[in-house]
Every structure is written in C-alpha cells, then in structure tokens.
Design an enzyme around this catalytic site. Sequence first.
Site, mmCIF file in Angstrom:
data_model
loop_
_atom_site.group_PDB
_atom_site.id
_atom_site.type_symbol
_atom_site.label_atom_id
_atom_site.label_comp_id
_atom_site.label_asym_id
_atom_site.label_seq_id
_atom_site.Cartn_x
_atom_site.Cartn_y
_atom_site.Cartn_z
ATOM 1 N N LYS A 13 0.863 -1.151 0.116
ATOM 2 C CA LYS A 13 -0.070 -0.103 -0.043
ATOM 3 C C LYS A 13 0.981 1.339 0.024
ATOM 4 O O LYS A 13 0.581 2.246 -0.688
ATOM 5 C CB LYS A 13 -0.946 0.012 1.407
ATOM 6 C CG LYS A 13 -2.051 -1.036 1.341
ATOM 7 C CD LYS A 13 -2.786 -1.178 2.568
ATOM 8 C CE LYS A 13 -2.160 -1.037 3.695
ATOM 9 N NZ LYS A 13 -1.407 -2.203 4.217
ATOM 10 N N ARG A 88 -9.933 2.169 9.551
ATOM 11 C CA ARG A 88 -9.562 0.898 9.951
ATOM 12 C C ARG A 88 -10.750 -0.029 10.485
ATOM 13 O O ARG A 88 -10.433 -1.280 10.323
ATOM 14 C CB ARG A 88 -8.569 0.984 11.341
ATOM 15 C CG ARG A 88 -7.116 1.415 10.926
ATOM 16 C CD ARG A 88 -6.399 0.962 12.268
ATOM 17 N NE ARG A 88 -4.998 1.878 11.999
ATOM 18 C CZ ARG A 88 -4.099 1.482 11.516
ATOM 19 N NH1 ARG A 88 -4.031 0.168 10.813
ATOM 20 N NH2 ARG A 88 -2.712 1.856 11.371
ATOM 21 N N ARG A 127 12.715 -8.462 2.909
ATOM 22 C CA ARG A 127 12.768 -7.216 3.209
ATOM 23 C C ARG A 127 13.996 -7.185 4.311
ATOM 24 O O ARG A 127 14.858 -6.322 4.165
ATOM 25 C CB ARG A 127 11.631 -6.502 3.325
ATOM 26 C CG ARG A 127 11.837 -5.127 3.592
ATOM 27 C CD ARG A 127 10.351 -4.342 3.697
ATOM 28 N NE ARG A 127 9.608 -4.706 4.941
ATOM 29 C CZ ARG A 127 8.378 -5.127 5.061
ATOM 30 N NH1 ARG A 127 7.719 -4.930 3.620
ATOM 31 N NH2 ARG A 127 7.897 -5.419 6.035
ATOM 32 N N ARG A 139 12.992 -2.891 10.785
ATOM 33 C CA ARG A 139 11.786 -2.428 11.987
ATOM 34 C C ARG A 139 11.854 -3.511 12.879
ATOM 35 O O ARG A 139 11.984 -4.643 12.839
ATOM 36 C CB ARG A 139 10.607 -2.415 11.199
ATOM 37 C CG ARG A 139 10.446 -1.199 10.172
ATOM 38 C CD ARG A 139 9.152 -1.092 9.065
ATOM 39 N NE ARG A 139 8.009 -1.526 10.040
ATOM 40 C CZ ARG A 139 6.890 -1.511 9.449
ATOM 41 N NH1 ARG A 139 6.802 -0.882 8.163
ATOM 42 N NH2 ARG A 139 5.907 -1.870 10.111
ATOM 43 N N ARG A 150 0.118 -8.715 13.697
ATOM 44 C CA ARG A 150 -0.254 -7.844 12.577
ATOM 45 C C ARG A 150 -1.365 -8.247 11.640
ATOM 46 O O ARG A 150 -2.389 -7.709 11.367
ATOM 47 C CB ARG A 150 1.079 -6.936 12.096
ATOM 48 C CG ARG A 150 1.673 -6.081 13.028
ATOM 49 C CD ARG A 150 2.734 -5.412 12.494
ATOM 50 N NE ARG A 150 2.609 -4.717 11.114
ATOM 51 C CZ ARG A 150 3.387 -4.493 10.085
ATOM 52 N NH1 ARG A 150 4.668 -5.116 10.384
ATOM 53 N NH2 ARG A 150 3.232 -3.927 9.407
#
Length: 194
Positions: A13, A88, A127, A139, A150
Amino acid sequence: MRLILLGPPGAGKGTQARLLTQKYGIPQLSTGDMLRAAVTHETEVGKRAKAVMDGGQLVSDDIVNQIVSDRIDEPDCTRGFILDGYPRTVPQAKALGQMLQQKGLRLDAVIELKVDEAALVRRMENRVAETVASGGQARSDDNPQAFHKRLVEYREKTAPLSEYYAGTGELKVVNGMADVDTVTAEIEKTLIPA
C-alpha cells in the site's frame, strides 16, 4: 481523486500510495502523521488526543475522525487525497462517508490489494535480510511473530471493510502479488472511470 488503499501489512500500500501521490499531485494522509501533526500544532482536537495518549490510552474514533476531517479541509487536499491507515474499522468507514457527504465530497475508489499471506511473510523476511545486508536496521515489528500478530489484527478489524465497501459499490480489487509496475498499471485501470 479521493482514494482509500486497503490490504494487509506488507501488501504494498505504501509503495502504491507514493506512486499515486506523484502521478496525481495529491497527498497521502497517514493517520499516524495526522495525529502527530495535530498534537504538535496544538489544535483543539490535538490537545484532546495528547491528553488521551499521555494517559496511556488509545485515541477514540471520534478524535481520529475529527483529525481526518480537519486534515481533509487543508488546501493541499483540494484536488484529492489517499487515505493510509484510515478507516481501520467499519464504524470509521461509516463516519468517513458521513463526513465526506457533509463536505460535498465522495470517494472515487477503495482499492484493495489482494495478497497471499504466506507470501507476505516471505516478502517481510526478504525485506529484513536485504535491509540488514545493506547495513540498515530492520523495523522492530519486522519479525515473523510480530508480523503474524499484525495480520491477525488486520483480519479481525480491517478486513471487514472489504465487504462494507463492496456493498457500497466503491471497492476495486487488484492482485497485489504482481510486481510493482503491474500492480500500478492495474490500479490505473480501475481509476479510469473515476
């Protein structure tokens, strides 16, 4: 052009939003960025949000909806915007619809990037490996356990937006598993009527 991009974490996104903002000259509105800006600028709603956050609580839908409403009224949104991380939930989507209607605006499209969750986990792992190999730092939430959490949260809270927007006729589904350029081209096709 007023758009919402839907899809689970890692679906692309953010990448697609950046490309669309460049092409159409419209801002990408991130809920987190809007919230931080409202607090920093000490707007009325920002002060309310700060009090809630300082108390260790989650900011209510009413506060988030007001922050989004205020941000949409800013001059750089005159030509449109891309919402990132909002809505959301279905109640937030309904509030957004009412908010836009009151402003005499409407969404041009809600674009869902459909992806395979197992492939997303592999993407995330790749990644992280690439980031570390290039000397960067991954991250903190880029690990299989946090990523799975998540995804579960997305399925429970945000995935119902697909059904909601399908019911309003605004949902456009794009295969998010293709390469970036192909996904971009597919999004462009869905926007032609808009």
